[in-house]
Scaffold this motif. Structure first.
Motif, PDB file in Angstrom:
ATOM      1  N   LEU A  65      19.559  19.469  23.283  1.00 24.88           N
ATOM      2  CA  LEU A  65      19.885  21.016  23.039  1.00 24.88           C
ATOM      3  C   LEU A  65      18.760  21.812  22.928  1.00 24.88           C
ATOM      4  N   THR A  66      17.833  21.546  22.265  1.00 27.77           N
ATOM      5  CA  THR A  66      16.495  22.496  22.255  1.00 27.77           C
ATOM      6  C   THR A  66      16.062  22.682  23.411  1.00 27.77           C
ATOM      7  N   ARG A  67      15.820  21.688  24.256  1.00 27.24           N
ATOM      8  CA  ARG A  67      15.273  21.776  25.542  1.00 27.24           C
ATOM      9  C   ARG A  67      16.074  22.438  26.550  1.00 27.24           C
ATOM     10  N   ALA A  68      17.327  22.366  26.619  1.00 22.76           N
ATOM     11  CA  ALA A  68      18.234  23.065  27.183  1.00 22.76           C
ATOM     12  C   ALA A  68      18.425  24.466  26.982  1.00 22.76           C
ATOM     13  N   GLU A  69      18.191  24.602  25.632  1.00 24.31           N
ATOM     14  CA  GLU A  69      18.089  26.287  25.248  1.00 24.31           C
ATOM     15  C   GLU A  69      16.724  26.920  25.707  1.00 24.31           C
ATOM     16  N   TYR A 112      15.923  28.541  34.104  1.00 24.72           N
ATOM     17  CA  TYR A 112      15.509  27.260  34.667  1.00 24.72           C
ATOM     18  C   TYR A 112      16.876  26.576  34.484  1.00 24.72           C
ATOM     19  N   PHE A 113      18.012  26.930  35.547  1.00 23.05           N
ATOM     20  CA  PHE A 113      19.329  26.202  35.057  1.00 23.05           C
ATOM     21  C   PHE A 113      19.471  24.794  35.432  1.00 23.05           C
ATOM     22  N   GLU A 114      18.595  24.451  36.492  1.00 19.59           N
ATOM     23  CA  GLU A 114      18.649  23.115  36.965  1.00 19.59           C
ATOM     24  C   GLU A 114      18.035  22.078  35.786  1.00 19.59           C
ATOM     25  N   ASP A 115      17.137  22.520  35.125  1.00 21.95           N
ATOM     26  CA  ASP A 115      16.656  22.012  33.671  1.00 21.95           C
ATOM     27  C   ASP A 115      17.583  21.791  32.804  1.00 21.95           C
ATOM     28  N   VAL A 116      18.422  22.914  32.517  1.00 24.42           N
ATOM     29  CA  VAL A 116      19.405  23.062  31.549  1.00 24.42           C
ATOM     30  C   VAL A 116      20.709  22.041  32.011  1.00 24.42           C
ATOM     31  N   TYR A 117      20.799  21.958  33.257  1.00 26.89           N
ATOM     32  CA  TYR A 117      21.894  20.923  33.563  1.00 26.89           C
ATOM     33  C   TYR A 117      21.452  19.486  33.461  1.00 26.89           C
ATOM     34  N   ALA A 177      22.161  14.541  30.504  1.00 25.30           N
ATOM     35  CA  ALA A 177      21.524  13.402  29.744  1.00 25.30           C
ATOM     36  C   ALA A 177      22.527  13.176  28.295  1.00 25.30           C
ATOM     37  N   LEU A 178      22.848  14.303  27.815  1.00 22.85           N
ATOM     38  CA  LEU A 178      23.736  14.165  26.646  1.00 22.85           C
ATOM     39  C   LEU A 178      24.913  13.463  26.815  1.00 22.85           C
ATOM     40  N   ARG A 203      31.033  13.751  25.450  1.00 25.62           N
ATOM     41  CA  ARG A 203      30.838  13.543  26.657  1.00 25.62           C
ATOM     42  C   ARG A 203      31.607  14.701  27.505  1.00 25.62           C
ATOM     43  N   ASN A 204      33.046  14.754  27.168  1.00 25.50           N
ATOM     44  CA  ASN A 204      33.758  15.877  27.848  1.00 25.50           C
ATOM     45  C   ASN A 204      33.109  17.383  27.541  1.00 25.50           C
ATOM     46  N   HIS A 205      32.820  17.544  26.440  1.00 25.16           N
ATOM     47  CA  HIS A 205      32.154  18.687  26.042  1.00 25.16           C
ATOM     48  C   HIS A 205      31.119  19.112  26.856  1.00 25.16           C
ATOM     49  N   PHE A 206      30.089  18.146  27.035  1.00 27.56           N
ATOM     50  CA  PHE A 206      28.827  18.441  27.960  1.00 27.56           C
ATOM     51  C   PHE A 206      29.229  18.468  29.198  1.00 27.56           C
ATOM     52  N   TYR A 207      30.374  17.751  29.881  1.00 31.10           N
ATOM     53  CA  TYR A 207      30.832  17.884  31.196  1.00 31.10           C
ATOM     54  C   TYR A 207      31.159  19.303  31.522  1.00 31.10           C
ATOM     55  N   GLU A 208      31.798  19.745  30.604  1.00 35.88           N
ATOM     56  CA  GLU A 208      32.328  21.339  30.785  1.00 35.88           C
ATOM     57  C   GLU A 208      31.327  22.158  30.519  1.00 35.88           C
ATOM     58  N   ARG A 209      30.230  22.069  29.724  1.00 32.02           N
ATOM     59  CA  ARG A 209      28.934  22.842  29.748  1.00 32.02           C
ATOM     60  C   ARG A 209      28.174  22.930  31.235  1.00 32.02           C
ATOM     61  N   CYS A 210      28.103  21.348  31.748  1.00 31.96           N
ATOM     62  CA  CYS A 210      27.326  21.108  32.851  1.00 31.96           C
ATOM     63  C   CYS A 210      28.345  22.002  34.003  1.00 31.96           C
ATOM     64  N   PHE A 211      29.437  21.976  33.989  1.00 32.01           N
ATOM     65  CA  PHE A 211      30.157  22.657  35.039  1.00 32.01           C
ATOM     66  C   PHE A 211      29.792  24.244  34.871  1.00 32.01           C
ATOM     67  N   GLU A 212      29.696  24.689  33.717  1.00 27.74           N
ATOM     68  CA  GLU A 212      29.473  26.286  33.697  1.00 27.74           C
ATOM     69  C   GLU A 212      28.082  26.500  34.246  1.00 27.74           C
ATOM     70  N   ILE A 213      27.068  25.746  33.622  1.00 31.40           N
ATOM     71  CA  ILE A 213      25.701  26.011  34.443  1.00 31.40           C
ATOM     72  C   ILE A 213      25.356  25.589  35.926  1.00 31.40           C
ATOM     73  N   ALA A 214      26.248  24.662  36.492  1.00 30.49           N
ATOM     74  CA  ALA A 214      26.201  24.268  37.766  1.00 30.49           C
ATOM     75  C   ALA A 214      26.458  25.591  38.519  1.00 30.49           C
ATOM     76  N   GLN A 215      27.510  26.266  38.367  1.00 30.84           N
ATOM     77  CA  GLN A 215      27.811  27.687  39.079  1.00 30.84           C
ATOM     78  C   GLN A 215      26.492  28.474  39.107  1.00 30.84           C
ATOM     79  N   LEU A 216      25.571  28.406  38.319  1.00 31.37           N
ATOM     80  CA  LEU A 216      24.377  29.278  38.323  1.00 31.37           C
ATOM     81  C   LEU A 216      23.173  28.823  39.306  1.00 31.37           C
ATOM     82  N   ILE A 217      23.408  27.530  39.459  1.00 30.50           N
ATOM     83  CA  ILE A 217      22.198  26.904  40.285  1.00 30.50           C
ATOM     84  C   ILE A 217      22.350  27.127  41.587  1.00 30.50           C
TER      85      ILE A 217
END
Length: 473
Positions: free
Chosen positions: A124-128, A135-140, A145-146, A159-173
């Motif tokens: 979480l800290t590295r993603a932030e 660096y949205f790819e690193d965030v993803y 990984a989580l 896992r589902n919570h982080f799938y949703e977070r990945c989906f939000e970030i993926a739109q920015l890559i």
């Protein structure tokens, strides 16, 4: 879709000290005992450890969970702290709900799982930090990984919570041509599919499929993402069509299965294409479109032959036999079912033998060929006895008993119609013993001659051409 190598875990000073005093005290400890423990620790530290810092004292006093949160705030990761705190609240709420419903508490308190807390802090800290630098790819990658770490039955909601977070970030890559976005759609499709929301799952899989068209992207196992998209769509479409067929929405089911067959062709995978034809043929059969069903199932049969897949070919013949039976073409249906029995026996598929033999017995029984029906039902019963499948054995036993009863009734009827002294003697003898009645020699000899002809495929059509329901004749 991308499995990342585990990053080396680093712990802040406070967290490292806190780990040394694990396991933590249970939260149910009485307040008086906690006060006494605190006083004891203070006294121990005062006597034995002169000059300890405030952070070091806090590490011995606080729980490991609290130390993780304090480290996040102290290091300036306020967004990570907020997300972790929200997850911890939901974690506790789920455990409390399980307690209220008197269910087993499958999840341990988060305080007792320091490794999970470490993963939360680490990623979480590295993603932030990466998000601050855009660096949205690193965030993803860190969020994914989580999601991979919590991909188990106990923590699937995390896992589902982080799938949703990945989906939000993926739109920015925007630098990878949409690969991360495609992967995120696949994860969201899986999420909704597991929750039974098939329409939402289909929408995400369609986006996944569209983004991977014409691409040579592969996952970590070397499989093409486009092929995975086709497989996911076919699976979802089939589940949707099953529900539509249950509700007798035949046109919608056929429409979606036609779409599935087109996608299967695009995937250039014969096995996938074959499966699409099979379910489409069954949908046409359910809708009463017999000629179309035969055409589609013959395509399925041809692919199975080309792939030299006997089991799939047997399934094709069984489906074709059902269509022919619905059309009233019993002679052809029997030919196909006998092929099914032969293939199933050669491949030691006992359940297929039982199913095909039972279908054959039903056809013969309905048309009055009770001897043949008894043979088929006996074959099914003997096979279930070998399997020691009691429910199936009971079912085939009933079919076999009915066919034998029909045999007996036919013999009794023939003796009654003869109306002579010999026949009367046979009937009286049977009523006294209640055993198998001797068959009428004249009638049975004629019947047995006809049934022997059925064993010869050359004369099968001749023998069964008198079936009243055979529309072809």
């Amino acid at each position: 879709m991308t499995t990342l190598p585990p990053l080396p875990m680093t712990h802040p000073k406070l967290t490292s000290l806190a780990r040394q005093k694990l396991p933590c005290s249970p939260t149910t400890t009485p307040r008086s005992q906690l006060i006494k423990e605190k006083d004891d620790i203070d006294h121990y530290l005062e006597v034995n450890f002169k000059g300890l810092s405030k952070e070091e004292v806090a590490a011995y006093r606080n729980s490991y969970k609290k130390s993780i949160c304090v480290d996040m705030l102290r290091d300036g990761y306020h967004k990570s702290f907020t997300e972790l705190f929200s997850l911890m609240e939901k974690w506790d709420a789920l455990r409390e709900a399980a307690r209220v419903r008197s269910l087993l508490w499958l999840q341990r308190p988060l305080e007792e799982q320091p490794d999970k807390l470490d993963h939360f802090y680490h990623y979480l800290t590295r993603a932030e930090a990466a998000e601050r630098k855009k660096y949205f790819e690193d965030v993803y990658n860190n969020l994914y990984a989580l999601a991979c770490y919590f991909n188990n039955s106990e923590d699937k909601w995390v896992r589902n919570h982080f799938y949703e977070r990945c989906f939000e970030i993926a739109q920015l890559i925007k630098i990878d041509g949409g690969k991360k976005e495609a992967e995120a759609h696949a994860h969201m499709g899986l999420l909704f599919e597991e929750e039974g929301q098939l329409l939402a799952a289909a929408e995400h899989y369609e986006a996944f499929h569209q983004l991977t068209q014409g691409r040579i992207w592969k996952d970590e196992t070397g499989r093409f993402l486009n092929l995975l998209a086709c497989e996911s769509l076919l699976r979802t479409y089939r589940l949707l069509s099953d529900k539509m067929l249950e509700n007798k929405e035949y046109k919608q089911a056929i429409r979606i299965l036609i779409k599935a067959s087109e996608i299967a062709k695009e995937g250039n995978d014969k096995k996938m294409e074959r499966e699409a034809y099979y379910y489409l043929g069954l949908a046409h059969l359910a809708a009463g479109e017999y000629e179309t069903a035969l055409t589609v199932l013959n395509s399925y049969s041809k692919i199975s032959t080309d792939l030299d897949d006997d089991l799939s070919l047997g399934r094709a013949y069984e489906a074709i036999a059902k269509v022919l039976q619905s059309q009233g073409e019993m002679t052809e249906a029997i030919k196909y079912l006998e092929k099914v029995v032969k293939i199933a026996r050669n491949n030691f598929q006992s359940l297929d033998v039982v199913r095909a033999s039972t279908m054959l017995g039903d056809i013969y029984n309905k048309k009055g060929y009770y001897n043949k029906a008894s043979e088929c039902f006996q074959q099914a019963f003997d096979t279930t006895a070998e399997l020691t499948n009691m429910p199936l054995m009971d079912e085939t036993k009933v079919h076999y008993g009915i066919a034998r009863a029909h045999q007996m009734m036919q013999s009794v009827k023939n003796y009654i119609e003869c109306a002579d002294l010999t026949s009367l003697d046979y009937l009286l003898s049977w009523k006294e013993s209640r055993s198998n009645i001797a068959p009428d020699p004249i009638t049975e000899s004629r019947r047995s001659t006809m049934e022997n002809l059925s064993k010869n495929s050359e004369h099968l059509e001749e023998e069964l051409s008198g079936f009243p329901g055979d529309q072809k004749k």
